[in-house]
Write a protein that holds these residues in place. Structure first.
Motif, PDB file in Angstrom:
ATOM      1  N   LEU A   1       0.823  -1.215   0.000  1.00  0.00           N
ATOM      2  CA  LEU A   1       0.000   0.000   0.000  1.00  0.00           C
ATOM      3  C   LEU A   1       0.854   1.261   0.000  1.00  0.00           C
ATOM      4  CD1 LEU A   1      -2.800  -0.970   2.549  1.00  0.00           C
ATOM      5  CD2 LEU A   1      -3.125  -0.419   0.123  1.00  0.00           C
TER       6      LEU A   1
ATOM      7  N   LYS B   1       2.166  -5.410  -6.337  1.00  0.00           N
ATOM      8  CA  LYS B   1       2.104  -3.981  -6.005  1.00  0.00           C
ATOM      9  C   LYS B   1       3.373  -3.535  -5.290  1.00  0.00           C
ATOM     10  CE  LYS B   1      -2.911  -3.638  -5.607  1.00  0.00           C
ATOM     11  NZ  LYS B   1      -4.038  -3.404  -4.667  1.00  0.00           N
TER      12      LYS B   1
ATOM     13  N   THR C   1       6.058  -3.253  -7.704  1.00  0.00           N
ATOM     14  CA  THR C   1       5.817  -2.074  -8.552  1.00  0.00           C
ATOM     15  C   THR C   1       6.387  -0.832  -7.889  1.00  0.00           C
ATOM     16  OG1 THR C   1       3.790  -3.050  -9.454  1.00  0.00           O
ATOM     17  CG2 THR C   1       4.032  -0.658  -9.662  1.00  0.00           C
ATOM     18  N   ILE C   2       6.162  -0.719  -6.585  1.00  0.00           N
ATOM     19  CA  ILE C   2       6.661   0.434  -5.838  1.00  0.00           C
ATOM     20  C   ILE C   2       8.180   0.403  -5.689  1.00  0.00           C
ATOM     21  CG2 ILE C   2       6.570   1.641  -3.613  1.00  0.00           C
ATOM     22  CD1 ILE C   2       3.729   0.540  -3.248  1.00  0.00           C
TER      23      ILE C   2
ATOM     24  N   TYR D   1      -1.672  -7.252 -19.567  1.00  0.00           N
ATOM     25  CA  TYR D   1      -0.781  -6.617 -18.584  1.00  0.00           C
ATOM     26  C   TYR D   1      -1.233  -5.199 -18.225  1.00  0.00           C
ATOM     27  CZ  TYR D   1       3.408  -4.404 -16.690  1.00  0.00           C
ATOM     28  OH  TYR D   1       4.280  -3.708 -15.898  1.00  0.00           O
ATOM     29  N   ILE D   2      -1.520  -4.408 -19.240  1.00  0.00           N
ATOM     30  CA  ILE D   2      -1.902  -3.008 -18.975  1.00  0.00           C
ATOM     31  C   ILE D   2      -3.228  -2.955 -18.213  1.00  0.00           C
ATOM     32  CG2 ILE D   2      -3.182  -2.428 -21.097  1.00  0.00           C
ATOM     33  CD1 ILE D   2      -1.772   0.219 -21.206  1.00  0.00           C
ATOM     34  N   LEU D   3      -4.134  -3.870 -18.506  1.00  0.00           N
ATOM     35  CA  LEU D   3      -5.426  -3.893 -17.812  1.00  0.00           C
ATOM     36  C   LEU D   3      -5.273  -4.395 -16.375  1.00  0.00           C
ATOM     37  CD1 LEU D   3      -7.618  -5.130 -20.788  1.00  0.00           C
ATOM     38  CD2 LEU D   3      -7.768  -2.885 -19.679  1.00  0.00           C
TER      39      LEU D   3
ATOM     40  N   THR E   1      -2.533  -3.942 -14.474  1.00  0.00           N
ATOM     41  CA  THR E   1      -1.948  -2.850 -13.692  1.00  0.00           C
ATOM     42  C   THR E   1      -2.976  -1.735 -13.477  1.00  0.00           C
ATOM     43  OG1 THR E   1      -1.009  -1.815 -15.683  1.00  0.00           O
ATOM     44  CG2 THR E   1       0.420  -3.320 -14.462  1.00  0.00           C
ATOM     45  N   LEU E   2      -3.901  -1.596 -14.422  1.00  0.00           N
ATOM     46  CA  LEU E   2      -4.996  -0.635 -14.226  1.00  0.00           C
ATOM     47  C   LEU E   2      -5.848  -1.023 -13.023  1.00  0.00           C
ATOM     48  CD1 LEU E   2      -6.923   1.696 -15.209  1.00  0.00           C
ATOM     49  CD2 LEU E   2      -8.046  -0.015 -16.623  1.00  0.00           C
TER      50      LEU E   2
ATOM     51  N   ASP F   1      -4.955  -2.908 -10.496  1.00  0.00           N
ATOM     52  CA  ASP F   1      -4.169  -2.758  -9.270  1.00  0.00           C
ATOM     53  C   ASP F   1      -4.338  -1.351  -8.705  1.00  0.00           C
ATOM     54  OD1 ASP F   1      -3.121  -5.275  -9.155  1.00  0.00           O
ATOM     55  OD2 ASP F   1      -1.251  -4.788 -10.182  1.00  0.00           O
ATOM     56  N   ARG F   2      -4.379  -0.409  -9.615  1.00  0.00           N
ATOM     57  CA  ARG F   2      -4.449   1.009  -9.260  1.00  0.00           C
ATOM     58  C   ARG F   2      -5.871   1.430  -8.958  1.00  0.00           C
ATOM     59  NH1 ARG F   2      -1.177   1.990 -13.269  1.00  0.00           N
ATOM     60  NH2 ARG F   2      -2.828   2.052 -14.807  1.00  0.00           N
ATOM     61  N   GLN F   3      -6.826   0.925  -9.759  1.00  0.00           N
ATOM     62  CA  GLN F   3      -8.228   1.323  -9.630  1.00  0.00           C
ATOM     63  C   GLN F   3      -9.141   0.108  -9.697  1.00  0.00           C
ATOM     64  OE1 GLN F   3      -7.914   4.321 -12.984  1.00  0.00           O
ATOM     65  NE2 GLN F   3      -8.646   5.708 -11.399  1.00  0.00           N
TER      66      GLN F   3
ATOM     67  N   ARG G   1     -12.522  -0.367 -11.462  1.00  0.00           N
ATOM     68  CA  ARG G   1     -12.657  -0.537 -12.913  1.00  0.00           C
ATOM     69  C   ARG G   1     -12.444  -1.988 -13.357  1.00  0.00           C
ATOM     70  NH1 ARG G   1      -9.887   4.427 -16.101  1.00  0.00           N
ATOM     71  NH2 ARG G   1     -10.789   3.245 -17.822  1.00  0.00           N
TER      72      ARG G   1
ATOM     73  N   GLU H   1     -15.072  -3.473 -16.020  1.00  0.00           N
ATOM     74  CA  GLU H   1     -14.762  -2.898 -17.332  1.00  0.00           C
ATOM     75  C   GLU H   1     -13.519  -3.567 -17.939  1.00  0.00           C
ATOM     76  OE1 GLU H   1     -13.607   1.133 -16.756  1.00  0.00           O
ATOM     77  OE2 GLU H   1     -12.820   1.350 -18.804  1.00  0.00           O
TER      78      GLU H   1
ATOM     79  N   THR I   1       4.675   6.165 -10.824  1.00  0.00           N
ATOM     80  CA  THR I   1       4.643   4.703 -10.730  1.00  0.00           C
ATOM     81  C   THR I   1       4.823   4.271  -9.277  1.00  0.00           C
ATOM     82  OG1 THR I   1       5.558   4.484 -12.963  1.00  0.00           O
ATOM     83  CG2 THR I   1       5.756   2.575 -11.515  1.00  0.00           C
ATOM     84  N   ILE I   2       5.771   4.930  -8.612  1.00  0.00           N
ATOM     85  CA  ILE I   2       6.042   4.583  -7.216  1.00  0.00           C
ATOM     86  C   ILE I   2       4.905   5.018  -6.292  1.00  0.00           C
ATOM     87  CG2 ILE I   2       7.610   4.971  -5.261  1.00  0.00           C
ATOM     88  CD1 ILE I   2       9.859   5.452  -7.301  1.00  0.00           C
TER      89      ILE I   2
ATOM     90  N   GLN J   1       1.643   5.718  -7.105  1.00  0.00           N
ATOM     91  CA  GLN J   1       0.285   5.520  -7.625  1.00  0.00           C
ATOM     92  C   GLN J   1      -0.705   4.923  -6.626  1.00  0.00           C
ATOM     93  OE1 GLN J   1      -0.075   2.421 -10.699  1.00  0.00           O
ATOM     94  NE2 GLN J   1       1.942   1.699 -10.137  1.00  0.00           N
ATOM     95  N   PHE J   2      -0.225   4.130  -5.663  1.00  0.00           N
ATOM     96  CA  PHE J   2      -1.141   3.491  -4.718  1.00  0.00           C
ATOM     97  C   PHE J   2      -1.374   4.332  -3.474  1.00  0.00           C
ATOM     98  CE2 PHE J   2       1.222  -0.159  -6.710  1.00  0.00           C
ATOM     99  CZ  PHE J   2       0.215  -0.479  -7.615  1.00  0.00           C
TER     100      PHE J   2
ATOM    101  N   ALA K   1      -3.711   7.813  -8.431  1.00  0.00           N
ATOM    102  CA  ALA K   1      -4.100   6.658  -9.250  1.00  0.00           C
ATOM    103  C   ALA K   1      -4.831   7.128 -10.511  1.00  0.00           C
ATOM    104  CB  ALA K   1      -4.980   5.718  -8.434  1.00  0.00           C
TER     105      ALA K   1
ATOM    106  N   THR L   1      -3.609   6.771 -14.496  1.00  0.00           N
ATOM    107  CA  THR L   1      -4.451   6.114 -15.505  1.00  0.00           C
ATOM    108  C   THR L   1      -4.787   7.056 -16.644  1.00  0.00           C
ATOM    109  OG1 THR L   1      -5.411   4.624 -13.858  1.00  0.00           O
ATOM    110  CG2 THR L   1      -6.645   4.935 -15.893  1.00  0.00           C
TER     111      THR L   1
ATOM    112  N   VAL M   1      -2.874   5.613 -19.639  1.00  0.00           N
ATOM    113  CA  VAL M   1      -3.797   4.607 -20.183  1.00  0.00           C
ATOM    114  C   VAL M   1      -4.930   5.265 -20.980  1.00  0.00           C
ATOM    115  CG1 VAL M   1      -5.276   2.624 -19.673  1.00  0.00           C
ATOM    116  CG2 VAL M   1      -3.267   3.050 -18.254  1.00  0.00           C
TER     117      VAL M   1
ATOM    118  N   ALA N   1      -0.816  -0.999 -26.014  1.00  0.00           N
ATOM    119  CA  ALA N   1      -0.372  -1.827 -24.880  1.00  0.00           C
ATOM    120  C   ALA N   1       1.060  -2.358 -25.039  1.00  0.00           C
ATOM    121  CB  ALA N   1      -1.353  -2.971 -24.629  1.00  0.00           C
TER     122      ALA N   1
ATOM    123  N   TYR O   1       3.355   0.437 -24.317  1.00  0.00           N
ATOM    124  CA  TYR O   1       3.328   0.731 -22.877  1.00  0.00           C
ATOM    125  C   TYR O   1       4.196  -0.245 -22.074  1.00  0.00           C
ATOM    126  CZ  TYR O   1       1.515   1.059 -18.104  1.00  0.00           C
ATOM    127  OH  TYR O   1       1.402   1.186 -16.747  1.00  0.00           O
ATOM    128  N   ILE O   2       4.037  -1.511 -22.334  1.00  0.00           N
ATOM    129  CA  ILE O   2       4.783  -2.506 -21.541  1.00  0.00           C
ATOM    130  C   ILE O   2       6.281  -2.383 -21.807  1.00  0.00           C
ATOM    131  CG2 ILE O   2       4.736  -4.498 -23.133  1.00  0.00           C
ATOM    132  CD1 ILE O   2       4.129  -6.306 -20.806  1.00  0.00           C
TER     133      ILE O   2
END
Lengths: 207, 207
Positions: A17, A112, A115-116, A170-172, A174-175, A177-179, A182, A185, B115-116, B118-119, B125, B129, B133, B167, B170-171
DNA sequence: GTCTATAAGAAGATAGAC
DNA sequence: GTCTATCTTCTTATAGAC
């Protein structure tokens, strides 16, 4: 669950977090229900907890890799047989992968956290790339190669084909993870993506 | 460059490497060449510096968005004319986008910082996005729609088509953020990706 | 294995001299 | 606008009682 495990669990939750530096040993201890000094009977220090999470996760990843490869080999064998239903197979595979990565509690928190912390040192950067880019791509690549050989899909550059299959997932991911709001969707987009992927990569039936 | 700007520059550099919490006001001051208390003459505190970076970056983003849209409109108008060279146009567009995102110093550092962080809260967030995105997807979607209408590309679901285009870029971009040593490899993959993208989405010429 | 007490240091931030 | 000196709080970690 032992106290040691409960500490790791609380730590990965907090690290995922806020990141390593924003979490204090006291906060981890509080989440476990003990005082900070008690924690030092289980781990040498904060860094030691982080390392233990890393080690634990790599252990789980290796086990999971083997299982997935088994599934993959099975799926690949199936691919030769069910050329007609290859689209459904791909959709199911993709959705299963997506939902597993998204909902497995420990996997999700660990991703996550990585990612951080990915820019913190080279080992973490390599680990991230291995687990979330290189390994999935080489796995998908092998699977798609079998569908190509079976005559279901067009003969195209394998690596790029795997990229076209995996990158949208992958992009979806990570989306979400953040939100997380969504997620629905994103799941629909994953399904649409794979359907369109198999349509455009299908060997054309002469019109 | 004013001291205020130099503080922001030093701060975004450090934040993009280690994250907000791992960077002390003293470290920022040291990078600028002043002592920590002097910094409080320019900003109310550490959080105020972070907010200023955010605000500055959003300002730049809006300016850049307008410019890109202009380029996009131009490119789109071209698309109707040069149906034959549409592949080259896509390759150039993709590579230009990729290299800009990867090499613009402030853009790059800001993306790593986001990126770091975002959470950390919902606003960050959403911002992530939006910038990495939703906005790119809707922009690419509009551009690809024009190529479809011009009869260059197949009629497929626009949003998914944009996802298939963006995508992979992005990756590979996030891969380079993490491991700059793999940039050359990534750039080649971007090129291969777009070429294969236009091949598979091309309207089939009857064989 | 848990606790309290405590050390030793670093953090963000302020006061006030220059 | 920069500095030194200082305050307060938080942080990691240890010592030692129970």
């Amino acid at each position: 669950m032992s106290t040691k495990e409960r500490i790791l669990d609380a730590a990965v939750t907090l690290f995922s977090l806020k990141g390593y530096d924003a979490v204090s040993v006291g906060q981890i201890a509080e989440a476990v229900g003990i005082k900070a000094p008690s924690l030092y009977k289980h781990f040498k220090g904060k860094q030691d907890i982080f390392n233990a999470i890393l080690k634990e996760m790599q252990k789980r990843y290796e086990i999971q890799s083997k299982e997935l490869q088994m599934d993959g080999n099975n799926a690949a064998e199936d691919a030769g047989v069910f050329t007609a239903v290859s689209e459904d197979m791909l959709v199911n595979m993709g959705k299963r992968l997506f939902i597993y990565f998204l909902h497995d509690d420990y996997v999700c928190k660990f991703r996550k956290m990585l990612t951080i912390e990915q820019f913190h040192n080279k080992e973490l950067a390599s680990l991230f790339t291995k687990q979330y880019v290189d390994d999935p791509l080489s796995y998908q690549s092998a699977m798609l190669a079998l569908l190509t050989q079976a005559g279901v899909l067009r003969q195209e550059e394998r690596k790029i084909m795997a990229l076209h299959f995996y990158a949208p997932i992958y992009i979806l991911l990570t989306l979400c993870d953040r939100q997380p709001e969504r997620e629905e969707e994103a799941l629909q987009l994953v399904e649409q993506h794979i359907k369109q992927f198999s349509r455009i990569y299908q060997k054309e039936v002469r019109s």
